[in-house]
Each structure stands twice: as structure tokens, then as C-alpha cells.
Design a protein around this motif. Structure first.
Motif, PDB file in Angstrom:
ATOM      1  N   ALA A   1       0.831  -1.126  -0.081  1.00 41.44           N
ATOM      2  CA  ALA A   1       0.256   0.040   0.147  1.00 41.44           C
ATOM      3  C   ALA A   1       0.694   1.199  -0.175  1.00 41.44           C
ATOM      4  CB  ALA A   1      -1.097   0.012   0.786  1.00 41.44           C
ATOM      5  N   LEU A   2       1.899   1.103   0.551  1.00 35.99           N
ATOM      6  CA  LEU A   2       2.859   2.470   0.331  1.00 35.99           C
ATOM      7  C   LEU A   2       4.042   2.446  -0.293  1.00 35.99           C
ATOM      8  CD1 LEU A   2       3.978   2.629   4.341  1.00 35.99           C
ATOM      9  CD2 LEU A   2       1.686   3.598   3.511  1.00 35.99           C
ATOM     10  N   GLY A   3       4.237   1.187  -0.859  1.00 40.20           N
ATOM     11  CA  GLY A   3       4.450   1.613  -2.600  1.00 40.20           C
ATOM     12  C   GLY A   3       6.034   1.273  -1.938  1.00 40.20           C
ATOM     13  N   TYR A   4       6.088   1.163  -0.378  1.00 39.14           N
ATOM     14  CA  TYR A   4       7.848   0.953  -0.048  1.00 39.14           C
ATOM     15  C   TYR A   4       8.098  -0.823  -0.154  1.00 39.14           C
ATOM     16  CZ  TYR A   4       8.030   5.507   1.189  1.00 39.14           C
ATOM     17  OH  TYR A   4       8.065   6.732   1.322  1.00 39.14           O
ATOM     18  N   ARG A   5       9.766  -1.362   0.321  1.00 42.36           N
ATOM     19  CA  ARG A   5      10.022  -3.017   0.088  1.00 42.36           C
ATOM     20  C   ARG A   5       9.817  -2.760   1.809  1.00 42.36           C
ATOM     21  NH1 ARG A   5      13.458  -4.768  -3.980  1.00 42.36           N
ATOM     22  NH2 ARG A   5      14.805  -4.860  -2.196  1.00 42.36           N
ATOM     23  N   ILE A   6       9.288  -3.988   2.053  1.00 42.17           N
ATOM     24  CA  ILE A   6       9.352  -5.130   3.746  1.00 42.17           C
ATOM     25  C   ILE A   6      10.833  -4.465   4.019  1.00 42.17           C
ATOM     26  CG2 ILE A   6       9.426  -6.760   4.840  1.00 42.17           C
ATOM     27  CD1 ILE A   6       6.650  -7.895   3.453  1.00 42.17           C
ATOM     28  N   GLY A   7      10.799  -4.194   5.200  1.00 46.74           N
ATOM     29  CA  GLY A   7      11.946  -4.102   5.716  1.00 46.74           C
ATOM     30  C   GLY A   7      12.589  -2.988   6.329  1.00 46.74           C
ATOM     31  N   THR A   8      11.870  -1.601   5.138  1.00 46.20           N
ATOM     32  CA  THR A   8      12.446  -0.559   5.523  1.00 46.20           C
ATOM     33  C   THR A   8      11.717   0.165   6.222  1.00 46.20           C
ATOM     34  OG1 THR A   8      10.327   0.273   3.682  1.00 46.20           O
ATOM     35  CG2 THR A   8      12.535  -0.073   2.921  1.00 46.20           C
ATOM     36  N   LYS A   9      12.484   1.122   6.782  1.00 46.04           N
ATOM     37  CA  LYS A   9      11.601   2.091   7.972  1.00 46.04           C
ATOM     38  C   LYS A   9      10.323   2.876   7.822  1.00 46.04           C
ATOM     39  CE  LYS A   9      13.654   3.463  12.025  1.00 46.04           C
ATOM     40  NZ  LYS A   9      13.138   2.390  13.009  1.00 46.04           N
ATOM     41  N   ALA A  10       9.768   3.226   6.990  1.00 46.30           N
ATOM     42  CA  ALA A  10       8.300   3.489   6.762  1.00 46.30           C
ATOM     43  C   ALA A  10       7.574   2.122   7.226  1.00 46.30           C
ATOM     44  CB  ALA A  10       8.371   3.774   5.323  1.00 46.30           C
ATOM     45  N   VAL A  11       7.943   1.274   6.464  1.00 49.13           N
ATOM     46  CA  VAL A  11       6.755  -0.192   6.213  1.00 49.13           C
ATOM     47  C   VAL A  11       6.821  -0.182   8.283  1.00 49.13           C
ATOM     48  CG1 VAL A  11       6.799  -2.391   5.984  1.00 49.13           C
ATOM     49  CG2 VAL A  11       6.770  -0.897   4.320  1.00 49.13           C
ATOM     50  N   GLU A  12       8.115  -0.806   8.896  1.00 50.03           N
ATOM     51  CA  GLU A  12       8.621  -1.057  10.132  1.00 50.03           C
ATOM     52  C   GLU A  12       7.835   0.083  11.302  1.00 50.03           C
ATOM     53  OE1 GLU A  12      12.190  -1.841  11.403  1.00 50.03           O
ATOM     54  OE2 GLU A  12      12.918  -2.441  10.542  1.00 50.03           O
ATOM     55  N   THR A  13       7.517   1.266  10.926  1.00 47.78           N
ATOM     56  CA  THR A  13       7.035   2.816  12.139  1.00 47.78           C
ATOM     57  C   THR A  13       5.172   2.170  11.820  1.00 47.78           C
ATOM     58  OG1 THR A  13       8.920   3.790  11.412  1.00 47.78           O
ATOM     59  CG2 THR A  13       7.316   4.911  11.661  1.00 47.78           C
ATOM     60  N   GLU A  14       4.912   2.100  10.648  1.00 52.56           N
ATOM     61  CA  GLU A  14       3.784   2.137   9.668  1.00 52.56           C
ATOM     62  C   GLU A  14       3.128   0.834  10.539  1.00 52.56           C
ATOM     63  OE1 GLU A  14       1.836   4.680   9.461  1.00 52.56           O
ATOM     64  OE2 GLU A  14      -0.525   3.488   9.033  1.00 52.56           O
ATOM     65  N   TYR A  15       3.253  -0.185  10.893  1.00 53.02           N
ATOM     66  CA  TYR A  15       3.195  -1.711  10.944  1.00 53.02           C
ATOM     67  C   TYR A  15       3.563  -1.454  12.454  1.00 53.02           C
ATOM     68  CZ  TYR A  15       3.629  -6.761  12.246  1.00 53.02           C
ATOM     69  OH  TYR A  15       2.802  -7.871  13.451  1.00 53.02           O
ATOM     70  N   GLU A  16       4.302  -0.704  13.285  1.00 56.22           N
ATOM     71  CA  GLU A  16       4.307  -0.809  14.667  1.00 56.22           C
ATOM     72  C   GLU A  16       3.391  -0.175  15.402  1.00 56.22           C
ATOM     73  OE1 GLU A  16       6.194  -2.383  17.118  1.00 56.22           O
ATOM     74  OE2 GLU A  16       7.735  -3.850  15.369  1.00 56.22           O
ATOM     75  N   ARG A  17       2.751   0.837  14.483  1.00 55.46           N
ATOM     76  CA  ARG A  17       1.666   2.009  15.055  1.00 55.46           C
ATOM     77  C   ARG A  17       0.601   1.561  14.833  1.00 55.46           C
ATOM     78  NH1 ARG A  17      -2.535   5.202  12.799  1.00 55.46           N
ATOM     79  NH2 ARG A  17      -2.137   4.432  10.938  1.00 55.46           N
ATOM     80  N   LEU A  18       0.521   0.440  13.480  1.00 52.95           N
ATOM     81  CA  LEU A  18      -1.172   0.316  13.600  1.00 52.95           C
ATOM     82  C   LEU A  18      -1.185  -1.108  14.489  1.00 52.95           C
ATOM     83  CD1 LEU A  18      -1.584  -0.548   9.535  1.00 52.95           C
ATOM     84  CD2 LEU A  18      -2.251   1.275  11.321  1.00 52.95           C
ATOM     85  N   VAL A  19      -0.398  -1.925  14.935  1.00 47.34           N
ATOM     86  CA  VAL A  19      -0.283  -3.095  16.227  1.00 47.34           C
ATOM     87  C   VAL A  19      -0.348  -2.858  17.257  1.00 47.34           C
ATOM     88  CG1 VAL A  19       0.170  -4.848  14.511  1.00 47.34           C
ATOM     89  CG2 VAL A  19       2.025  -4.077  16.049  1.00 47.34           C
ATOM     90  N   GLU A  20       0.112  -2.034  17.341  1.00 41.80           N
ATOM     91  CA  GLU A  20      -0.099  -0.816  18.744  1.00 41.80           C
ATOM     92  C   GLU A  20      -1.656  -0.578  19.112  1.00 41.80           C
ATOM     93  OE1 GLU A  20       1.398   1.354  22.425  1.00 41.80           O
ATOM     94  OE2 GLU A  20       2.011  -0.748  21.639  1.00 41.80           O
ATOM     95  N   ARG A  21      -2.310   0.366  17.923  1.00 41.05           N
ATOM     96  CA  ARG A  21      -3.601   0.867  17.896  1.00 41.05           C
ATOM     97  C   ARG A  21      -4.614  -0.223  17.835  1.00 41.05           C
ATOM     98  NH1 ARG A  21      -6.298   5.446  16.273  1.00 41.05           N
ATOM     99  NH2 ARG A  21      -7.945   5.785  17.192  1.00 41.05           N
ATOM    100  N   GLY A  22      -4.110  -1.426  17.058  1.00 36.26           N
ATOM    101  CA  GLY A  22      -5.357  -2.120  17.025  1.00 36.26           C
ATOM    102  C   GLY A  22      -5.362  -3.062  18.073  1.00 36.26           C
ATOM    103  N   GLY A  23      -3.927  -3.702  18.912  1.00 40.01           N
ATOM    104  CA  GLY A  23      -4.462  -4.244  19.510  1.00 40.01           C
ATOM    105  C   GLY A  23      -3.340  -5.726  19.236  1.00 40.01           C
ATOM    106  N   SER A  24      -3.041  -6.221  18.220  1.00 39.63           N
ATOM    107  CA  SER A  24      -2.038  -7.099  17.210  1.00 39.63           C
ATOM    108  C   SER A  24      -2.418  -7.080  16.046  1.00 39.63           C
ATOM    109  CB  SER A  24      -2.961  -8.421  18.238  1.00 39.63           C
ATOM    110  OG  SER A  24      -4.033  -9.180  17.478  1.00 39.63           O
ATOM    111  N   GLU A  25      -1.773  -7.894  15.194  1.00 43.85           N
ATOM    112  CA  GLU A  25      -1.813  -7.720  13.924  1.00 43.85           C
ATOM    113  C   GLU A  25      -3.170  -9.363  13.492  1.00 43.85           C
ATOM    114  OE1 GLU A  25       1.384  -9.024  11.916  1.00 43.85           O
ATOM    115  OE2 GLU A  25       0.689 -10.078   9.758  1.00 43.85           O
ATOM    116  N   PHE A  26      -3.440  -9.905  14.420  1.00 47.19           N
ATOM    117  CA  PHE A  26      -4.786 -10.690  14.550  1.00 47.19           C
ATOM    118  C   PHE A  26      -6.113 -10.341  14.417  1.00 47.19           C
ATOM    119  CE2 PHE A  26      -1.824 -14.735  14.691  1.00 47.19           C
ATOM    120  CZ  PHE A  26      -1.668 -14.780  13.280  1.00 47.19           C
ATOM    121  N   GLN A  27      -5.738  -9.690  15.581  1.00 45.63           N
ATOM    122  CA  GLN A  27      -7.589  -8.373  15.579  1.00 45.63           C
ATOM    123  C   GLN A  27      -7.664  -7.841  14.487  1.00 45.63           C
ATOM    124  OE1 GLN A  27      -8.951  -8.526  18.153  1.00 45.63           O
ATOM    125  NE2 GLN A  27     -10.538  -6.795  17.522  1.00 45.63           N
ATOM    126  N   ILE A  28      -6.481  -6.687  13.406  1.00 40.29           N
ATOM    127  CA  ILE A  28      -6.611  -6.155  12.483  1.00 40.29           C
ATOM    128  C   ILE A  28      -7.072  -7.229  11.524  1.00 40.29           C
ATOM    129  CG2 ILE A  28      -5.775  -4.955  10.871  1.00 40.29           C
ATOM    130  CD1 ILE A  28      -3.885  -4.192  13.105  1.00 40.29           C
TER     131      ILE A  28
END
Ligand SMILES: [Zn+2]
Ligand SMILES: [Zn+2]
Ligand SMILES: [Zn+2]
Length: 416
Positions: A328-355
């Protein structure tokens, strides 16, 4: 209670694994993913096992928790071993998972297996005796142990593998076959594919990540509704209790490394019928093609695609959230942008499976960028296009084919 379990992973003492594969880090990632029960992996390794003894506290029900750190995650003692031997004039290479109810049983397994192979050289040790003998040995130590053939269809190291496997559970395990109650479908096959073999109807199909790094945890997993108790979980697997074993979480099997046939070096990706049309020979290098999981399932199956056996445990296909975010972001896995967004989402959503599994699109829209929500919705509807994995190369999933630029690069979409 309802919970998600991932039984098969590897510690830092296995080859080609991350240094972070130790119980504390695994607990942090299990929480992010939404996993409650984790296999320890690698309990045959003496140094790792000493760490497990030092860091884990037995709960008296066959499960364990960390003495220090996240108290919510439960551990179950698991390991994977490789048996390489000749049977019927053919070399066999089979991986099996072992579940054990306690430290004492693991000690007994180590002392028995330690005489027959080198346990300290790899978290997944190699033995020269047969898979059948492994079952005898382990169940002789404790009938509460469970042995499950791992990633049952991969070509090189599995019970049904095209290169070094068998055609049936009975051919491999002979008189010990009645003690095999389940197989692990592996990333390149899903329950739907396995349902095409009536011979597998009595077996339970389990799914695990086989993670070598913490962010891969739960990429496949199992959802239960039962007590967090070793015997109850093992019984639910053995008896295929649908009320207790709710569903498995799956890769889209095309994403697995051995779904299709082909040659990695030559860039050849073939469907089973293309392989047959080419007489199993690579048109580029003229060597034998690596025959993948879909082909092999087709060879052994006695039912058409789409057949659903009675009493089958359902499955749900997911794409790891990191991959959805990256695309969705147009970046590769392992890049800072993807990691930061992933962390924000799971923090906010409770967990990856929740989301990925639970949250409604409306609930997601309150904190998840529109394009990522769209990606999750498409995934849930199965609207994905995938270049199938082959000969050890992961498949490439695309949720937004319309965003692909000419030249087929990762795409340069920037949303934020
Ligand atoms: Zn394996
Ligand atoms: Zn493994
Ligand atoms: Zn080739």
C-alpha cells in the motif's frame, strides 16, 4: 478460551535463523501478532534447552510461561528433527515435529537421541534412522508426546515430497502409522489442497510459521477454543475436535516457496500441466525441473479441486500485515517506513490478528490509512493476484495490480 497457537519455529541455534530467536523476543512478537501459545522449537538443542529451563516456569499443565517478562504468553515444548535414510531403494528425507509435555520427557528424548546423532550442531538435528523408529522411540519415552510430519509436501524434506518422500502415511510409518494423527500442511499447500486426498480424511491438518525470524511468527497458525492445557490441546489435535480446534490460518498457498514447479536459476515457473508437457525437463538448462507441491498433490489426489470432506476444519487465508502495508505504501518490507507503520497499527489495533481477522472495515478506518484498509478487505475477499512460488522462491502477492507501473518495479506510490 479462544487463542491462537504457532507450534513450529526455530531458535537462534538453528541454521540461517535470526539472533533474536530467543524466548523473550519471541514473546514480544507473539503479543504483536496476537499469538497466545508458542512452540519453543529446537528443544533437542542442549544449550537452548538449558536456556529454556532457566527462563521458563512450568505451569503444571504441560505448558510454560516466562519467569521474567511477558506473563501472558504460553509456551509448549516442541522440536523438529530430520531423518535421512534409505528405504525401498530410495533416499528419504523427512522432517517431523515432536511435542513433549515436560522438561523430564525432553531430557529423556535428548539422552536417547544424543546417542544417535549430534544434537548440538543444529537446532534441527539430523539422524540416519527411520521416521518409524523415531515414532517408536519418542512414544516409548512418553505416550503423551506427539509426532507430526512437518511441511508435508515440500519437495526435498517431507513425507510426501516429490524428491525424497513417500506416497502414504502407511508406507512411511508402517505399523506405527496409527500413531500419526496430524500433518502440517506447510506454506505451499493449504487444507483445501489436502482435502483432495481421501487418505488424509482421518488426519488433522495443522499450520505453523516455521519462523526463522520473529517477524515471521504466525504467518500460519492454529485457532483453538479450549483450556490452555497440554493434554487438552494434544487431544483436540489427535481427535480432530472441531469444537476445540476452530480453524487454521493459512498463507495463500501460491505464496509458498514450492507451490508451482520450476527452476529458480532459469526463471522458469510452470504449472503441473506445463511441466508434463515439457517432460519434467527445464527448457533453458535441460535439467530436471523441481516439482512443487501442487503437482505432487495432483499426483496423489483422488478427488477434484473444491471437494470439502465432512468434518474438515476450516481455514482462513491471510497475507502478513507487513506485506499489505508495504504494498500500500509502495515501499519494500524491512524499510523504516513499513516498520514504523506496522508498529503503529498493531499498537493501536491490539494485534496483527485482531486487525486482519476481527476488526470491521469501519473500525479499521478510524486509524488505518484508506489504502491499507482496502488491501485488508481485498485479502479477506480473496481478491489477490499471485505469481506462484517455485523452486525455493516465494510467490509474489499483489493486492493492487492497478498500481503496478511499467517495468514491474515495487511501485512508487506515496500516500502520506
Ligand atoms: Zn523442516
Ligand atoms: Zn522447521
Ligand atoms: Zn533450468
Amino acid at each position: 478460551m479462544k487463542f491462537i497457537a504457532d507450534f513450529h519455529l526455530h531458535s537462534k541455534y538453528s541454521r540461517a535463523t535470526s539472533k533474536d530467536m530467543e524466548v523473550e523476543t519471541l514473546a514480544q512478537w507473539a503479543k504483536k501478532k496476537g499469538i497466545t501459545l508458542l512452540g519453543t522449537g529446537d528443544f533437542t538443542h542442549p544449550t537452548y534447552f538449558a536456556e529454556l529451563r532457566a527462563k521458563l516456569e512450568p505451569l503444571g499443565n504441560g505448558l510454560f510461561k516466562l519467569k521474567k517478562g511477558n506473563q501472558g504468553i504460553r509456551y509448549i515444548l516442541t522440536a523438529e528433527v530430520s531423518n535421512i535414510y534409505t528405504q525401498g531403494g530410495k533416499v528419504r528425507r523427512i522432517h517431523n515435529l515432536i511435542f513433549a509435555p515436560g522438561f523430564e520427557e525432553v531430557e529423556a528424548i535428548q539422552s536417547r537421541l544424543g546417542k544417535l546423532g549430534k544434537l548440538s550442531s543444529d537446532g534441527r538435528p539430523i539422524f540416519r534412522f527411520t521416521a518409524k523408529e523415531l515414532v517408536k522411540m519418542i512414544l516409548d519415552i512418553s505416550p503423551d508426546c506427539l509426532i507430526i510430519p512437518a511441511h508435508a509436501w515440500t519437495p526435498w524434506f517431507s513425507i510426501f515430497g516429490a524428491n525424497s518422500g513417500f506416497d502414504s502415511i502407511a508406507e512411511c510409518f508402517e505399523e506405527m502409522a496409527p500413531h500419526i494423527h496430524a500433518i502440517e500442511t506447510g506454506l505451499s499447500s493449504d487444507p483445501e489442497m489436502n482435502w483432495r486426498l481421501s487418505a488424509l480424511d482421518p488426519l488433522t491438518l495443522i499450520s505453523n510459521s516455521d519462523a526463522h525470524s520473529p517477524n515471521r511468527l504466525g504467518r500460519e497458525a492454529n485457532a483453538f477454543d479450549c483450556a490452555l492445557d497440554y493434554r487438552e490441546i494434544i487431544e483436540a489435535i489427535r481427535k480432530k475436535e472441531r469444537k476445540k480446534f476452530l480453524f487454521t490460518i493459512e498463507f495463500f498457498p501460491e505464496e509458498g516457496k514450492y507451490h508451482y514447479d520450476g527452476h529458480r536459476q532459469c526463471g522458469v515457473i510452470f504449472s503441473p500441466s506445463e511441466t508434463k508437457a515439457n517432460h519434467y525437463v527445464c527448457p533453458r538448462c535441460q535439467k530436471k525441473l523441481t516439482v512443487g507441491v501442487m503437482h505432487r498433490v495432483g499426483e496423489l489426489s483422488d478427488r477434484p479441486e473444491g471437494f470439502v470432506p465432512k468434518n474438515a476444519i476450516p481455514s482462513i487465508h491471510l497475507i502478513p500485515l507487513e506485506e499489505i502495508v508495504a504494498e500500500a505504501l509502495g515501499y519494500r518490507i524491512g524499510t523504516k517506513a513499513v516498520e514504523t507503520e506496522y508498529e503503529r497499527l498493531v499498537e493501536r489495533g491490539g494485534s496483527e490478528f485482531q486487525i486482519l481477522l476481527e476488526a470491521t472495515p469501519e473500525a479499521l478506518a478510524t486509524y488505518v490509512p484508506e489504502k491499507i484498509v482496502e488491501g485488508i478487505v481485498r485479502m479477506r475477499q480473496g481478491k489477490v493476484s499471485i505469481v506462484p512460488g517455485h523452486d525455493g522462491v516465494y510467490g509474489k502477492v499483489t493486492l493492487f495490480p492497478e498500481a503496478k507501473r511499467e517495468g514491474g518495479s515495487e511501485g512508487q506510490l506515496k500516500l502520506f
